[in-house]
Design a protein around this motif. Structure first.
Motif, PDB file in Angstrom:
ATOM      1  N   ARG A 241       0.831  -1.202   0.000  1.00  8.18           N
ATOM      2  CA  ARG A 241       0.000   0.000   0.000  1.00  8.18           C
ATOM      3  C   ARG A 241       0.869   1.256   0.000  1.00  8.18           C
ATOM      4  N   ASP A 242       0.394   2.245  -0.700  1.00  9.76           N
ATOM      5  CA  ASP A 242       1.029   3.560  -0.724  1.00  9.76           C
ATOM      6  C   ASP A 242       2.507   3.469  -1.103  1.00  9.76           C
ATOM      7  N   ARG A 243       2.775   2.750  -2.194  1.00  7.39           N
ATOM      8  CA  ARG A 243       4.145   2.549  -2.657  1.00  7.39           C
ATOM      9  C   ARG A 243       4.707   3.831  -3.250  1.00  7.39           C
ATOM     10  N   LYS A 244       5.933   4.136  -2.908  1.00  3.86           N
ATOM     11  CA  LYS A 244       6.586   5.367  -3.360  1.00  3.86           C
ATOM     12  C   LYS A 244       6.550   5.478  -4.878  1.00  3.86           C
ATOM     13  N   ASP A 245       6.156   6.648  -5.345  1.00  4.16           N
ATOM     14  CA  ASP A 245       6.153   6.950  -6.776  1.00  4.16           C
ATOM     15  C   ASP A 245       6.645   8.381  -6.928  1.00  4.16           C
ATOM     16  N   PRO A 246       7.874   8.551  -7.441  1.00  7.33           N
ATOM     17  CA  PRO A 246       8.441   9.895  -7.510  1.00  7.33           C
ATOM     18  C   PRO A 246       7.651  10.865  -8.389  1.00  7.33           C
ATOM     19  N   ARG A 247       6.786  10.344  -9.246  1.00  6.19           N
ATOM     20  CA  ARG A 247       6.010  11.218 -10.125  1.00  6.19           C
ATOM     21  C   ARG A 247       4.699  11.669  -9.507  1.00  6.19           C
ATOM     22  N   GLN A 248       4.368  11.119  -8.338  1.00  5.79           N
ATOM     23  CA  GLN A 248       3.101  11.467  -7.711  1.00  5.79           C
ATOM     24  C   GLN A 248       3.313  11.758  -6.234  1.00  5.79           C
ATOM     25  N   LYS A 249       2.460  12.614  -5.682  1.00  3.27           N
ATOM     26  CA  LYS A 249       2.560  12.949  -4.261  1.00  3.27           C
ATOM     27  C   LYS A 249       2.053  11.794  -3.397  1.00  3.27           C
ATOM     28  N   VAL A 250       1.082  11.073  -3.907  1.00  9.91           N
ATOM     29  CA  VAL A 250       0.512   9.944  -3.173  1.00  9.91           C
ATOM     30  C   VAL A 250       0.963   8.660  -3.858  1.00  9.91           C
ATOM     31  N   GLY A 251       1.457   7.714  -3.069  1.00 11.65           N
ATOM     32  CA  GLY A 251       1.921   6.449  -3.628  1.00 11.65           C
ATOM     33  C   GLY A 251       0.788   5.605  -4.162  1.00 11.65           C
ATOM     34  N   LYS A 252       1.141   4.605  -4.934  1.00 12.01           N
ATOM     35  CA  LYS A 252       0.150   3.691  -5.504  1.00 12.01           C
ATOM     36  C   LYS A 252       0.209   2.357  -4.779  1.00 12.01           C
ATOM     37  N   ASP A 253      -0.891   1.613  -4.856  1.00 14.42           N
ATOM     38  CA  ASP A 253      -0.922   0.264  -4.322  1.00 14.42           C
ATOM     39  C   ASP A 253      -0.432  -0.679  -5.410  1.00 14.42           C
ATOM     40  N   ASN A 254       0.265  -1.730  -4.997  1.00 14.31           N
ATOM     41  CA  ASN A 254       0.895  -2.627  -5.950  1.00 14.31           C
ATOM     42  C   ASN A 254       0.943  -4.031  -5.351  1.00 14.31           C
ATOM     43  N   GLU A 255       0.513  -5.016  -6.106  1.00 10.87           N
ATOM     44  CA  GLU A 255       0.576  -6.408  -5.646  1.00 10.87           C
ATOM     45  C   GLU A 255       1.871  -7.032  -6.144  1.00 10.87           C
ATOM     46  N   ILE A 256       2.606  -7.688  -5.243  1.00 16.14           N
ATOM     47  CA  ILE A 256       3.846  -8.353  -5.647  1.00 16.14           C
ATOM     48  C   ILE A 256       3.771  -9.838  -5.339  1.00 16.14           C
ATOM     49  N   ALA A 257       4.550 -10.603  -6.077  1.00 14.27           N
ATOM     50  CA  ALA A 257       4.654 -12.043  -5.856  1.00 14.27           C
ATOM     51  C   ALA A 257       5.663 -12.308  -4.744  1.00 14.27           C
ATOM     52  N   LEU A 258       5.342 -13.245  -3.887  1.00 13.68           N
ATOM     53  CA  LEU A 258       6.274 -13.689  -2.852  1.00 13.68           C
ATOM     54  C   LEU A 258       7.065 -14.844  -3.457  1.00 13.68           C
ATOM     55  N   ILE A 259       8.269 -14.558  -3.864  1.00 11.90           N
ATOM     56  CA  ILE A 259       9.060 -15.459  -4.705  1.00 11.90           C
ATOM     57  C   ILE A 259      10.160 -16.165  -3.917  1.00 11.90           C
ATOM     58  N   TRP A 260      10.816 -17.106  -4.568  1.00 12.06           N
ATOM     59  CA  TRP A 260      11.934 -17.847  -3.966  1.00 12.06           C
ATOM     60  C   TRP A 260      13.222 -17.709  -4.780  1.00 12.06           C
ATOM     61  N   GLN A 261      13.188 -17.088  -5.941  1.00  9.32           N
ATOM     62  CA  GLN A 261      14.305 -17.081  -6.875  1.00  9.32           C
ATOM     63  C   GLN A 261      15.533 -16.313  -6.392  1.00  9.32           C
ATOM     64  N   THR A 262      15.432 -15.541  -5.339  1.00  8.19           N
ATOM     65  CA  THR A 262      16.589 -14.806  -4.827  1.00  8.19           C
ATOM     66  C   THR A 262      17.425 -15.663  -3.884  1.00  8.19           C
ATOM     67  N   GLY A 263      16.942 -16.855  -3.599  1.00 10.82           N
ATOM     68  CA  GLY A 263      17.619 -17.708  -2.623  1.00 10.82           C
ATOM     69  C   GLY A 263      16.894 -17.723  -1.286  1.00 10.82           C
TER      70      GLY A 263
ATOM     71  N   ASP B  60      12.962 -17.935   0.212  1.00 14.08           N
ATOM     72  CA  ASP B  60      11.542 -18.122  -0.091  1.00 14.08           C
ATOM     73  C   ASP B  60      10.760 -17.109   0.733  1.00 14.08           C
ATOM     74  N   THR B  61      10.361 -16.016   0.101  1.00 14.52           N
ATOM     75  CA  THR B  61       9.739 -14.917   0.829  1.00 14.52           C
ATOM     76  C   THR B  61       8.374 -15.291   1.415  1.00 14.52           C
ATOM     77  N   PHE B  62       7.683 -16.216   0.777  1.00 12.86           N
ATOM     78  CA  PHE B  62       6.411 -16.677   1.342  1.00 12.86           C
ATOM     79  C   PHE B  62       6.680 -17.412   2.649  1.00 12.86           C
ATOM     80  N   GLU B  63       7.695 -18.250   2.689  1.00 12.60           N
ATOM     81  CA  GLU B  63       8.042 -18.981   3.913  1.00 12.60           C
ATOM     82  C   GLU B  63       8.534 -18.035   5.007  1.00 12.60           C
ATOM     83  N   VAL B  64       9.315 -17.035   4.628  1.00 10.52           N
ATOM     84  CA  VAL B  64       9.777 -16.038   5.608  1.00 10.52           C
ATOM     85  C   VAL B  64       8.564 -15.343   6.226  1.00 10.52           C
ATOM     86  N   LEU B  65       7.598 -15.002   5.390  1.00  9.34           N
ATOM     87  CA  LEU B  65       6.388 -14.348   5.865  1.00  9.34           C
ATOM     88  C   LEU B  65       5.597 -15.269   6.795  1.00  9.34           C
TER      89      LEU B  65
END
Length: 156
Positions: A34-56, A58-63
């Motif tokens: 929620r309210d993700r930083k956007d340098p072009r706007q004063k108010v951030g936008k909401d954005n859905e992201i995937a909880l991935i494992w490819q970085t080494g 597993d972000t879903f498991e960490v969560l």
């Protein structure tokens, strides 16, 4: 735990600390930022992201390891606490010049190394343009030589 999550998602500290359990979609393994930083706007936008494992990590498991620790917030810490504890831990480990925000660089670099395309990385990192994202990508020339595929035919 939060360090692995930061490297695994590319999120900013404030974005991580604002995560709420109600934003998690366990079936799709996604979470709304929620309210993700956007340098072009004063108010951030909401954005859905995937909880991935490819970085080494597993972000879903960490969560999921955080589940039950707080009824609303995924990571119930204050920004001031993290901002003071992280540098002390870095010094104690003998690491020079590492800041929490550098974990975004690590995310982008790992995703490039894994083979993700720039637009795909931008979905999770939240970068709006390629130029700003390139600051975060630490490619090393020696890593650009990939292994030849098994079906490679040499003409020489």
């Amino acid at each position: 735990m939060k360090i692995r999550f930061a490297v695994g998602t590319g999120l900013r500290l404030g974005e991580i600390l604002r995560l709420e359990w109600k934003e998690l979609n366990e079936v799709n393994k996604t979470i709304w930022i929620r309210d993700r930083k956007d340098p072009r706007q004063k108010v951030g936008k909401d954005n859905e992201i995937a909880l991935i494992w490819q970085t080494g990590y597993d972000t879903f498991e960490v969560l999921m390891a955080q589940k039950g620790k707080h009824p609303e917030l995924v990571f119930p810490y204050s920004g001031d606490t993290v901002s003071s504890v992280f540098p002390r831990a870095v010094r104690r480990l003998g690491i020079e010049d590492l800041h929490f925000h550098d974990l975004r660089h690590e995310f982008c670099s790992r995703m490039v190394e894994y083979g993700w395309t720039i637009p795909k990385i931008q979905v999770n990192s939240g970068h709006k343009d390629l130029r700003s994202m390139q600051r975060y990508m630490n490619m090393v020339s020696k890593n650009l030589h990939e292994e030849k595929p098994k079906n490679w035919i040499s003409l020489g």
